[in-house]
Motif scaffolding. Structure first.
Motif, PDB file in Angstrom:
ATOM      1  N   SER A  21     -13.767 -28.376 -26.977  1.00 18.69           N
ATOM      2  CA  SER A  21     -13.915 -29.349 -26.132  1.00 18.69           C
ATOM      3  C   SER A  21     -13.476 -28.502 -24.758  1.00 18.69           C
ATOM      4  O   SER A  21     -13.484 -29.233 -23.554  1.00 18.69           O
ATOM      5  N   THR A  22     -11.868 -28.230 -25.149  1.00 17.98           N
ATOM      6  CA  THR A  22     -11.488 -28.022 -23.902  1.00 17.98           C
ATOM      7  C   THR A  22     -10.997 -26.383 -23.900  1.00 17.98           C
ATOM      8  O   THR A  22     -10.038 -25.879 -23.295  1.00 17.98           O
ATOM      9  N   GLY A  23     -12.011 -25.800 -24.104  1.00 20.82           N
ATOM     10  CA  GLY A  23     -11.821 -24.057 -24.011  1.00 20.82           C
ATOM     11  C   GLY A  23     -12.584 -23.621 -22.765  1.00 20.82           C
ATOM     12  O   GLY A  23     -12.875 -24.287 -22.068  1.00 20.82           O
ATOM     13  N   THR A  24     -11.863 -22.549 -22.560  1.00 23.83           N
ATOM     14  CA  THR A  24     -12.560 -22.493 -21.113  1.00 23.83           C
ATOM     15  C   THR A  24     -13.391 -22.073 -20.373  1.00 23.83           C
ATOM     16  O   THR A  24     -13.971 -22.403 -19.459  1.00 23.83           O
ATOM     17  N   GLU A  25     -14.873 -21.966 -21.149  1.00 24.17           N
ATOM     18  CA  GLU A  25     -16.190 -21.676 -20.373  1.00 24.17           C
ATOM     19  C   GLU A  25     -16.219 -23.441 -20.514  1.00 24.17           C
ATOM     20  O   GLU A  25     -16.888 -23.479 -19.549  1.00 24.17           O
ATOM     21  N   ILE A  26     -16.035 -24.074 -21.889  1.00 22.19           N
ATOM     22  CA  ILE A  26     -16.127 -25.657 -21.163  1.00 22.19           C
ATOM     23  C   ILE A  26     -15.691 -25.884 -20.566  1.00 22.19           C
ATOM     24  O   ILE A  26     -16.774 -27.549 -19.829  1.00 22.19           O
ATOM     25  N   THR A  27     -14.786 -25.570 -20.045  1.00 21.26           N
ATOM     26  CA  THR A  27     -14.141 -26.410 -18.845  1.00 21.26           C
ATOM     27  C   THR A  27     -14.847 -26.051 -17.885  1.00 21.26           C
ATOM     28  O   THR A  27     -14.921 -26.425 -16.716  1.00 21.26           O
ATOM     29  N   ALA A  28     -15.223 -24.897 -17.503  1.00 23.21           N
ATOM     30  CA  ALA A  28     -15.971 -24.174 -16.786  1.00 23.21           C
ATOM     31  C   ALA A  28     -17.141 -25.283 -15.828  1.00 23.21           C
ATOM     32  O   ALA A  28     -17.338 -25.941 -15.259  1.00 23.21           O
ATOM     33  N   GLN A  29     -17.971 -25.486 -16.887  1.00 21.10           N
ATOM     34  CA  GLN A  29     -19.345 -26.537 -17.636  1.00 21.10           C
ATOM     35  C   GLN A  29     -19.405 -27.479 -17.318  1.00 21.10           C
ATOM     36  O   GLN A  29     -19.541 -28.168 -15.170  1.00 21.10           O
ATOM     37  N   LEU A  30     -17.838 -28.437 -17.479  1.00 23.49           N
ATOM     38  CA  LEU A  30     -17.417 -29.250 -17.093  1.00 23.49           C
ATOM     39  C   LEU A  30     -17.148 -29.439 -15.353  1.00 23.49           C
ATOM     40  O   LEU A  30     -18.112 -30.733 -14.761  1.00 23.49           O
ATOM     41  N   ARG A  31     -16.444 -28.965 -15.090  1.00 20.31           N
ATOM     42  CA  ARG A  31     -16.029 -28.932 -14.044  1.00 20.31           C
ATOM     43  C   ARG A  31     -17.167 -28.217 -12.695  1.00 20.31           C
ATOM     44  O   ARG A  31     -17.662 -29.089 -11.510  1.00 20.31           O
ATOM     45  N   TYR A  36     -10.393 -35.683 -19.037  1.00 22.82           N
ATOM     46  CA  TYR A  36     -10.326 -34.247 -19.275  1.00 22.82           C
ATOM     47  C   TYR A  36     -11.855 -33.479 -18.774  1.00 22.82           C
ATOM     48  O   TYR A  36     -13.391 -34.017 -19.147  1.00 22.82           O
ATOM     49  N   PRO A  37     -11.614 -32.210 -17.687  1.00 24.61           N
ATOM     50  CA  PRO A  37     -10.965 -32.199 -17.439  1.00 24.61           C
ATOM     51  C   PRO A  37      -9.580 -32.910 -16.305  1.00 24.61           C
ATOM     52  O   PRO A  37     -10.407 -34.362 -15.321  1.00 24.61           O
ATOM     53  N   ALA A  38      -8.843 -33.015 -16.114  1.00 28.84           N
ATOM     54  CA  ALA A  38      -7.941 -34.059 -15.580  1.00 28.84           C
ATOM     55  C   ALA A  38      -8.137 -33.957 -13.850  1.00 28.84           C
ATOM     56  O   ALA A  38      -8.235 -32.953 -13.404  1.00 28.84           O
ATOM     57  N   ALA A  39      -7.613 -34.629 -13.469  1.00 27.33           N
ATOM     58  CA  ALA A  39      -8.187 -34.796 -11.942  1.00 27.33           C
ATOM     59  C   ALA A  39      -6.702 -33.763 -11.384  1.00 27.33           C
ATOM     60  O   ALA A  39      -6.364 -33.745 -11.592  1.00 27.33           O
ATOM     61  N   ALA A  40      -7.090 -33.042 -10.080  1.00 27.54           N
ATOM     62  CA  ALA A  40      -6.475 -31.879  -9.750  1.00 27.54           C
ATOM     63  C   ALA A  40      -5.189 -33.086  -9.008  1.00 27.54           C
ATOM     64  O   ALA A  40      -5.518 -34.164  -8.492  1.00 27.54           O
ATOM     65  N   VAL A  41      -4.029 -31.778  -9.313  1.00 22.98           N
ATOM     66  CA  VAL A  41      -2.714 -32.494  -7.975  1.00 22.98           C
ATOM     67  C   VAL A  41      -3.286 -32.802  -6.566  1.00 22.98           C
ATOM     68  O   VAL A  41      -3.644 -32.726  -5.770  1.00 22.98           O
ATOM     69  N   GLY A  42      -2.587 -34.125  -6.968  1.00 22.62           N
ATOM     70  CA  GLY A  42      -2.947 -35.238  -5.524  1.00 22.62           C
ATOM     71  C   GLY A  42      -4.640 -35.856  -5.479  1.00 22.62           C
ATOM     72  O   GLY A  42      -3.987 -36.664  -4.463  1.00 22.62           O
ATOM     73  N   GLN A  43      -5.153 -36.041  -6.518  1.00 18.57           N
ATOM     74  CA  GLN A  43      -5.938 -36.917  -5.958  1.00 18.57           C
ATOM     75  C   GLN A  43      -6.170 -37.408  -7.271  1.00 18.57           C
ATOM     76  O   GLN A  43      -7.670 -38.277  -7.475  1.00 18.57           O
ATOM     77  N   GLY A  44      -5.390 -37.719  -8.063  1.00 18.84           N
ATOM     78  CA  GLY A  44      -5.529 -38.557 -10.199  1.00 18.84           C
ATOM     79  C   GLY A  44      -4.685 -40.021  -8.949  1.00 18.84           C
ATOM     80  O   GLY A  44      -4.694 -40.174  -7.992  1.00 18.84           O
ATOM     81  N   LYS A  45      -5.899 -40.888 -10.027  1.00 21.50           N
ATOM     82  CA  LYS A  45      -5.362 -42.457  -9.730  1.00 21.50           C
ATOM     83  C   LYS A  45      -4.255 -42.742 -10.327  1.00 21.50           C
ATOM     84  O   LYS A  45      -3.560 -41.430 -11.267  1.00 21.50           O
ATOM     85  N   ASP A  67     -19.431 -31.944 -32.345  1.00 22.01           N
ATOM     86  CA  ASP A  67     -20.869 -31.889 -32.161  1.00 22.01           C
ATOM     87  C   ASP A  67     -20.823 -31.804 -30.624  1.00 22.01           C
ATOM     88  O   ASP A  67     -21.440 -31.431 -29.448  1.00 22.01           O
ATOM     89  N   LEU A  68     -19.611 -32.402 -29.601  1.00 25.19           N
ATOM     90  CA  LEU A  68     -19.526 -32.623 -28.729  1.00 25.19           C
ATOM     91  C   LEU A  68     -19.781 -31.238 -27.461  1.00 25.19           C
ATOM     92  O   LEU A  68     -20.810 -31.627 -26.472  1.00 25.19           O
ATOM     93  N   PRO A  69     -19.294 -29.918 -27.938  1.00 21.29           N
ATOM     94  CA  PRO A  69     -19.265 -29.243 -27.497  1.00 21.29           C
ATOM     95  C   PRO A  69     -21.177 -28.941 -26.694  1.00 21.29           C
ATOM     96  O   PRO A  69     -21.233 -28.447 -25.198  1.00 21.29           O
ATOM     97  N   HIS A  70     -21.913 -29.046 -27.626  1.00 21.12           N
ATOM     98  CA  HIS A  70     -23.237 -29.477 -27.651  1.00 21.12           C
ATOM     99  C   HIS A  70     -24.241 -29.651 -26.784  1.00 21.12           C
ATOM    100  O   HIS A  70     -24.273 -29.504 -25.867  1.00 21.12           O
ATOM    101  N   LEU A  71     -23.168 -31.209 -27.154  1.00 24.24           N
ATOM    102  CA  LEU A  71     -24.388 -31.631 -25.111  1.00 24.24           C
ATOM    103  C   LEU A  71     -23.929 -31.029 -23.781  1.00 24.24           C
ATOM    104  O   LEU A  71     -24.737 -31.338 -23.342  1.00 24.24           O
ATOM    105  N   VAL A  72     -22.352 -30.934 -24.330  1.00 21.74           N
ATOM    106  CA  VAL A  72     -22.181 -30.673 -22.613  1.00 21.74           C
ATOM    107  C   VAL A  72     -22.810 -29.680 -22.506  1.00 21.74           C
ATOM    108  O   VAL A  72     -23.208 -29.173 -20.839  1.00 21.74           O
ATOM    109  N   ASN A  73     -23.178 -28.426 -22.755  1.00 25.00           N
ATOM    110  CA  ASN A  73     -23.652 -27.160 -22.726  1.00 25.00           C
ATOM    111  C   ASN A  73     -25.008 -27.599 -22.098  1.00 25.00           C
ATOM    112  O   ASN A  73     -25.716 -27.084 -21.039  1.00 25.00           O
TER     113      ASN A  73
END
Length: 530
Positions: free
Chosen positions: A347-357, A503-512, A314-320
């Motif tokens: 929850s980690t497909g191409t479309e939902i990842t773009a929405q998350l970012r 997820y998505p993980a922080a970009a390289v160099g920006q993560g804690k 159900d989570l991808p539908h909430l994100v969308n």
């Protein structure tokens, strides 16, 4: 004389006799045809609606995409049986026991498991079977125990499993039952009544408790404690929102809602900021996965920490809905906190990842296993590395999908089988002693279900002056853990790692710097789990 009988007309009595003979002949013919036709479900199985439920060591009728895996298990089971009854080339006879995998093997739009989840779970269990059968000691048949797509046909399964504990090649345990629903608890309680140890690979509701019922995934309460440790270092602005699946029969969602409210209700204001929706799984009335009201409310309250008490599908539908909500300006980050087994590929497909970012939304998941961090596997500990090597040897199945390990089902089903096999091996060695009699003579004694149960409750983590020690515990693909008979742990895994995945993980160099991984009941060992 003969001509007299030939020429006599049939009377009423003769017609009745002729009719009766005809009916008997038709009945006999029908019986013969039925006896010659193959049974629809096969030995050990019976019809329940459009499904074949029950228990088999052979092939059962599941979703077509599962056919290759099902036949692979059946072939291995046949090889194990032959190795005891009729070994080739004068080889020693190797005794075997049986372990039942109890779950659905068919699906529909609202069933307890998707075809992909079934395929991954079966693959993980089969890898564990193959690994166990490659070791010294007894061999293992993996029985397929279909309790129906909605888990409600468990009674005929249990009725067939219970007498198997007294067979020459005995049943020593069962595992599976993928959802925290009343039928799962009823099945576990009934199996406990027969003193059959049961392992729940992916169950997390704290309501899932019975005398012989062990769980290899952390409970909702334990996973929320891991999220609590995460929030101590990442508190946000304190504005929270609770989204809950209101399905009546889903113990998982109701239990998780209560745990969220207990742990975070006051600090994040969840009692005054919450909304519910109807999840996809189950037959509750109404349109499922409607998140418009929840999304509008989250945006209106400007909540930056959303607690999601629902199922992964159900989570991808909430994100969308949240990403496309007009009242949201997404000027500040939002995170959605969840608990589960891993990170579901949906929850980690191409479309939902773009929405998350694009919407600055991060999923924060407390999990049973974090396979996203495994990389190429070369630097993994022995437990996950051995599993991964076995999994990669299996013939790929289209139903797995592109990310067959990410949701954690293959790993956790592997570890559940491993618990039962490891306990059986240890009991087998204890029973037969250091000087084992010849297997050719057939004098080896097999452990039974009671021996296996008594071994599992002693697979504990030991506290020593030098710290916690793993002597009898399990080094599984999902980490090192143990069990004990303490009423405090209630047969949940002890010292089980509970990673938190962003997820998505922080970009390289920006993560804690990554937070320390929480371990279940680590306070017992002053935080020094092995």
């Amino acid at each position: 004389m003969l001509n007299r009988f030939r020429n006599r007309a049939f009377g009423p009595g003769d017609k009745i006799i002729a009719l009766a003979v005809g009916v008997l002949l038709l009945a006999a013919a029908a019986f013969a045809v039925v006896r010659l036709l193959p049974e629809k479900c096969g030995e050990g199985l019976e019809e329940a609606g459009e499904e074949c439920v029950g228990v088999t060591a052979g092939v059962l009728d599941g979703d077509p995409e599962l056919d290759g895996l099902i036949r692979a298990v059946a072939d291995e089971n046949a090889r194990v049986e032959k190795g005891w009854k009729d070994p080739e080339n004068g080889q020693a006879r190797i005794p075997y026991v049986r372990i039942a995998l109890m779950m659905p093997f068919t699906t529909d739009a609202t069933s307890a498991m998707s075809t992909a989840q079934i395929a991954r779970s079966l693959a993980g269990a089969h890898v564990a079977q193959l690994r166990a059968n490659a070791q010294a000691g007894p061999r293992y048949q993996l029985l397929l125990a279909n309790d129906g797509k909605d888990l409600d046909h468990w009674q005929p399964v249990v009725d067939r499993l219970a007498p198997m504990v007294d067979d020459p090649s005995p049943l020593v345990g069962a595992f599976g039952m993928p959802s925290s629903v009343p039928d799962t608890l009823a099945a576990a309680e009934t199996l406990s009544g027969h003193r059959i140890p049961v392992i729940g690979p992916v169950l997390t509701s704290t309501t899932m408790q019975a005398e012989y019922f062990f769980k290899t995934s952390p409970s909702n309460d334990l996973q929320v404690q891991s999220l609590g440790a995460y929030l101590e270092n990442n508190p946000g602005d304190g504005t929270g929102f609770l989204v809950t699946d209101r399905r009546e029969q889903d113990s998982y969602s109701a239990d998780l809602r209560d745990v969220f409210l207990k742990e975070f209700g006051q600090k994040y204001g969840l009692k005054q900021r919450q909304a519910s929706y109807l999840g996809l799984t189950g037959d509750d009335k109404g349109v499922p996965q409607r998140f418009a009201d929840a999304a509008r409310s989250i945006c209106l309250t400007e909540a930056d920490t959303v607690f999601f008490a629902g199922r992964d599908h159900d989570l991808p539908h909430l994100v969308n809905r949240l990403a496309n909500e007009p009242s949201c300006n997404h000027t500040k980050p939002t995170r959605i906190l969840k608990v589960g087994i891993g990170m579901d590929p949906e929850s980690t497909g191409t479309e939902i990842t773009a929405q998350l970012r694009d919407s600055r939304i991060t999923l924060v998941a407390a999990a049973s296993v974090d396979t996203l961090s495994w990389g190429d596997g070369k630097q993994l500990p022995a437990g996950p590395r051995g599993f991964l090597e076995g999994f990669e040897k299996l013939k790929s199945v289209p139903a797995w999908g592109e990310k067959p390990l990410d949701d954690g089902y293959a790993v956790m089903y592997h570890d559940a089988f491993t618990v039962l096999a490891q306990a059986t091996d240890r009991a087998y060695d204890d029973i037969n002693g250091a000087e084992k009699p010849s297997a050719k003579a057939g004098a080896m004694k097999l452990p039974n279900h009671d021996d296996v149960y008594n071994t599992i409750i002693n697979m504990n983590i030991l506290g020593t002056d030098a710290g916690a020690s793993c002597v009898n515990c399990v080094r599984g693909a999902g980490g090192t853990f143990g069990f004990d008979d303490s009423p405090d742990t209630r047969k949940w895994a002890v010292c089980k790692p509970v990673p938190v995945i962003e997820y998505p993980a922080a970009a390289v160099g920006q993560g804690k710097k990554a937070d320390r991984v929480y371990r279940t009941y680590e306070n017992i060992f002053d935080g020094s789990c092995p």
